[in-house]
Design a protein around this motif. Structure first.
Motif, PDB file in Angstrom:
ATOM      1  N   VAL A 404       0.866  -1.185   0.000  1.00  0.00           N
ATOM      2  CA  VAL A 404       0.000   0.000   0.000  1.00  0.00           C
ATOM      3  C   VAL A 404       0.890   1.219   0.000  1.00  0.00           C
ATOM      4  N   SER A 406      -0.349   4.478  -0.421  1.00  0.00           N
ATOM      5  CA  SER A 406      -1.036   5.547   0.294  1.00  0.00           C
ATOM      6  C   SER A 406      -2.476   5.137   0.528  1.00  0.00           C
ATOM      7  N   ASN A 408      -6.336   7.013   1.876  1.00  0.00           N
ATOM      8  CA  ASN A 408      -7.057   8.241   2.207  1.00  0.00           C
ATOM      9  C   ASN A 408      -8.174   7.922   3.191  1.00  0.00           C
ATOM     10  N   ALA A 413      -9.871   5.538  -0.347  1.00  0.00           N
ATOM     11  CA  ALA A 413      -9.124   5.175  -1.544  1.00  0.00           C
ATOM     12  C   ALA A 413      -7.742   4.640  -1.167  1.00  0.00           C
ATOM     13  N   LEU A 414      -7.346   3.534  -1.819  1.00  0.00           N
ATOM     14  CA  LEU A 414      -6.049   2.913  -1.604  1.00  0.00           C
ATOM     15  C   LEU A 414      -5.239   2.956  -2.887  1.00  0.00           C
ATOM     16  N   THR A 415      -3.984   3.339  -2.775  1.00  0.00           N
ATOM     17  CA  THR A 415      -3.066   3.271  -3.907  1.00  0.00           C
ATOM     18  C   THR A 415      -2.110   2.112  -3.665  1.00  0.00           C
ATOM     19  N   THR A 417       1.001  -0.371  -5.132  1.00  0.00           N
ATOM     20  CA  THR A 417       2.109  -0.430  -6.085  1.00  0.00           C
ATOM     21  C   THR A 417       2.870  -1.734  -5.887  1.00  0.00           C
ATOM     22  N   ALA A 442      -4.346  -2.944 -14.548  1.00  0.00           N
ATOM     23  CA  ALA A 442      -3.465  -1.818 -14.866  1.00  0.00           C
ATOM     24  C   ALA A 442      -2.719  -2.137 -16.155  1.00  0.00           C
ATOM     25  N   VAL A 447       0.788   0.183 -10.817  1.00  0.00           N
ATOM     26  CA  VAL A 447       0.074   0.931  -9.797  1.00  0.00           C
ATOM     27  C   VAL A 447      -1.417   0.891 -10.101  1.00  0.00           C
ATOM     28  N   VAL A 448      -2.246   0.775  -9.038  1.00  0.00           N
ATOM     29  CA  VAL A 448      -3.698   0.890  -9.177  1.00  0.00           C
ATOM     30  C   VAL A 448      -4.229   1.672  -7.990  1.00  0.00           C
ATOM     31  N   VAL A 449      -5.389   2.294  -8.187  1.00  0.00           N
ATOM     32  CA  VAL A 449      -6.106   2.966  -7.104  1.00  0.00           C
ATOM     33  C   VAL A 449      -7.438   2.240  -6.925  1.00  0.00           C
TER      34      VAL A 449
END
Length: 488
Positions: A404, A406, A408, A413-415, A417, A442, A447-449
């Motif tokens: 993970v 990042s 929010n 929301a999770l980013t 990588t 992706a 990377v995905v959100v």
């Protein structure tokens, strides 16, 4: 003990009166004609995003397993009388029912539903207005009576008044009241008090007249205790009462589950990892029954013979991937997929996709469940055969460092990588799996959100995909908890 080899006529009369309830683990002949009775007395213990749902199973036969439903959709199974609740989300109302499954695979009717507002961290579930119903007096003798009832709503303490010993308390759905006088009318009142802050349940009353007999001042057994346990039995021991006793009886929720001529008894047919409270009473030579004394204990956590995963199916999705699904009646912390003696994948749930497999290859796959705590593993499932179709032999390298980047807490929301190692077969895209479900894809960049429900937990993995659609082996699993910002 004196008279240990004799069964008095008075005690036979008691046994006949109490025979409406078969001993634990016994299966009345009537169960052959239909499925088991539905579970009762559902209760939720939770605070935050996880908890436990518990229930009781009526004594009309032993259930092989239980199924838990949320709003009519099956969410988990177990072989004991409770199941973990996970991913409750944030401040949601959820409604659960439970069914029992017998050895023939027949499923009972659904239990009465229980609804709770769950998912607020550190805050217990709200109480639900409850009702007592079905209060009945059975197995009436000259000195004792069994009272049973049904409670819908929040669990807690039930108080029974009207007997000569004063108020009696229980957390169960029945009680044996002994030490009564023969040929005497009694009016028993049953009141329930929820364990969390909520109104008391309106009381119910039942009138009873004891049978004719000879008065007695028989004392209860002394110092009852659990002396041994297995996953399906509890052995109880006690000291003789101060007055002469010839027999003893053990009750659970007012139902007789064992009789003994000595100072011990084993209750059988119980569920593993479960708590039980019993009452023990003494009898004299005339069949008079003493007041009851309570004793509590827990069965062993681990099953001696845990079930194995069943109904395994495998479908080839491509030359490099296979979809697996299976059923498991008990609670598992995860699963391992094997071909022969070699582990080829893991799964958090009962569906998964194996990727990075060789083309045109016959596989015989088995699944082994990892049991909770220190209970080890289940036996392996029966094998299922599947063959991947012909296709390219090259596969991208397995992604690494899945993490993970990042999160929010305002939106959840999770980013995510990861790193894609260089290889002879370059990756042109990626797929993020949750079990057998692709929840994100992706292209090019690793990377995905994700936008997942807040305050929920998920086990994810990522695979690389080449220009022919061939998947790499899965990355290591990543467990993510979606954040949330609670209200002030």
């Amino acid at each position: 003990m004196r008279h240990a080899a004799m069964v008095t006529a008075a005690f036979l009369a008691f046994a006949s009166a109490a025979a409406t309830a078969a001993p634990a683990g016994g299966t009345p002949a009537s169960t052959a004609a239909g499925p088991l009775a539905a579970p009762t007395d559902l209760a939720v213990s939770a605070g935050g995003e996880s908890g436990v749902l518990s229930w009781r199973q009526p004594p009309d036969g032993r259930a092989r397993a239980f199924r838990v439903y949320e709003s009519g959709v099956e969410i988990t199974r177990n072989t004991t009388t409770h199941a973990p609740l996970t991913n409750l989300g944030f401040a949601r109302t959820r409604t659960y029912t439970v069914t029992a499954v017998d050895d023939q695979g027949r499923e009972s009717a659904h239990s009465a539903p229980i609804s709770r507002h769950l998912g607020i961290s550190g805050v217990p579930p709200t109480c639900e207005p409850g009702t007592l119903s079905g209060l009945a007096a059975t197995a009436v003798t000259a000195s004792a009576v069994t009272l049973t009832w049904t409670l819908d709503g929040d669990p807690g303490t039930t108080v029974v008044t009207g007997g000569p010993a004063g108020p009696l308390t229980t957390t169960q759905s029945g009680i044996r009241v002994g030490g009564l006088s023969p040929g005497t009318p009694y009016t028993f009142e049953v009141s329930h008090y929820p364990r969390c802050s909520g109104p008391a349940v309106p009381a119910m009353r039942v009138a009873v007249v004891t049978a004719a007999g000879t008065a007695s001042t028989l004392a209860p057994p002394a110092d009852p205790a659990v002396t041994a346990s297995t996953d399906t039995t509890l052995t109880l021991g006690w000291r003789p009462p101060s007055t002469v006793a010839t027999r003893y009886a053990v009750y659970e929720s007012g139902r007789r589950v064992a009789i003994s001529t000595g100072t011990s008894a084993t209750v059988r047919g119980l569920y593993h990892a479960a708590g039980y409270t019993f009452q023990v009473t003494a009898f004299d030579a005339r069949g008079n029954e003493s007041p009851a004394v309570a004793v509590a204990g827990n069965t062993a956590e681990c099953q001696t013979r845990p079930p194995r995963p069943a109904a395994l199916t495998a479908t080839a999705l491509s030359a490099s991937s296979v979809r697996l699904s299976w059923e498991y009646d008990a609670w598992a912390s995860g699963y391992t997929i094997h071909t022969g003696d070699v582990a080829v994948g893991t799964s958090a749930g009962t569906t998964t996709v194996l990727s990075g497999l060789p083309s045109a290859t016959a596989l015989r796959l088995r699944v082994i469940a990892t049991l909770p705590g220190t209970c080890g593993q289940s036996p392996a499932s029966p094998a299922v055969a599947v063959t991947t179709p012909a296709g390219p032999t090259a596969r991208p390298a397995r992604p690494t460092d899945f993490r993970v980047a990042s999160a929010n807490p305002m939106t959840g929301a999770l980013t995510l990588t990861w790193t894609q190692p260089a290889g002879d077969d370059p990756a042109v895209g990626y797929r993020v799996y949750r079990g057998a479900e692709v929840i994100a894809e992706a292209t090019a960049a690793p990377v995905v959100v994700l936008a997942l429900p807040q305050a929920t937990t998920h086990v994810l993995t990522v695979v690389a995909v080449d220009e022919h659609g061939m998947e790499s082996a899965r990355s290591a699993d990543l467990t993510v908890r979606v954040p949330y910002l609670p209200p002030p």
